[in-house]
Design a protein around this motif. Sequence first.
Motif, short mmCIF file in Angstrom:
data_model
loop_
_atom_site.label_atom_id
_atom_site.label_comp_id
_atom_site.label_asym_id
_atom_site.label_seq_id
_atom_site.Cartn_x
_atom_site.Cartn_y
_atom_site.Cartn_z
N GLY A 255 8.34 -20.81 41.39
CA GLY A 255 8.78 -20.63 40.01
C GLY A 255 7.95 -19.61 39.26
N ILE A 256 7.62 -18.50 39.92
CA ILE A 256 6.80 -17.45 39.32
C ILE A 256 7.68 -16.26 38.96
N ALA A 257 7.54 -15.77 37.75
CA ALA A 257 8.23 -14.56 37.31
C ALA A 257 7.21 -13.43 37.21
N THR A 258 7.51 -12.30 37.81
CA THR A 258 6.61 -11.16 37.75
C THR A 258 7.03 -10.21 36.63
N ALA A 259 6.04 -9.63 35.96
CA ALA A 259 6.29 -8.71 34.86
C ALA A 259 5.02 -7.92 34.60
N PRO A 260 5.12 -6.74 33.97
CA PRO A 260 3.92 -6.01 33.58
C PRO A 260 3.04 -6.87 32.67
#
Length: 285
Positions: A255-260
């Motif tokens: 449940g990990i979202a990647t983003a800058p």
Amino acid sequence: MSRRGLCVCADDYGLHPRVNAAVLRLIEHGRLQATGAMVGAPGWRDGAGALSRVKRAAPERLDVGLHLDLTEYPLTLAPRGLAGWWFAGPGSETALRREIAAQLDAFESTLGQTPDYLDGHQHVHQFPRVRDALMEEMSLRYPGRQPWLRSTKRGTAGFKPALIQALGQHGLARRAALLGFRQNRRLLGVYDFDGDAARYATRLRGWLHVSGDGDLLMCHPALGPVPGDGIAEARVREFEVLDSPLFDVELRRLGIATAPMSRLLATPASLAEPATASPRELPRA
């Protein structure tokens, strides 16, 4: 579902064409959300154009920062080892400010933008004299839009994460808070660059498992060995694992979202765009 926000950052863009190619490919495949530029390194001039085009095409998907380099390819100073910068005396600030300004000038003139963040090659940005000079220059140069700063607060146990943190994280955090610079929550991805691809894949799963909202996972990928580089083989292993389906599978499972990081610092994790799986399949690490 509430999702943890994580930024995956590749260091050393500009070091060598094989590093540049790996970083660009991982950005294209959605595996990286940040990369740091070594503006004095041999591969920077030829690789800067491609990085600039990628950044301009989707600025909201990528942070590009200055990877301040004082140990290998500085612009106005002779390279100096980490011990030399750790024990730098009180008369070093003027030379450091000049070098930091030169690297920022080179970054801005080549990419046509201010850096989204700043950190240091081999974490030198947090050393006492260096951090003072760096933050003074940044405060003067960017009074209205301050880049974020890498924190080395350890995200895992072990000697090396503890050592890196001990070399200046607390002092940097105090100065950053005082001057209003944002930082990532913790640093993941620290290891001794040993083991094979399977061992790195196991470590990656572990880092993802313990990651929390606002953490930074650093990496050092390359498409092939960089001649003369002390971690040449580790770079290739990292690229192999990061470019495999393992990464996306683990992100979805946890449940990990990647983003800058600039976006994570401004936006709740639940609003970060979920990571998507790559249709490409490679052999398991």
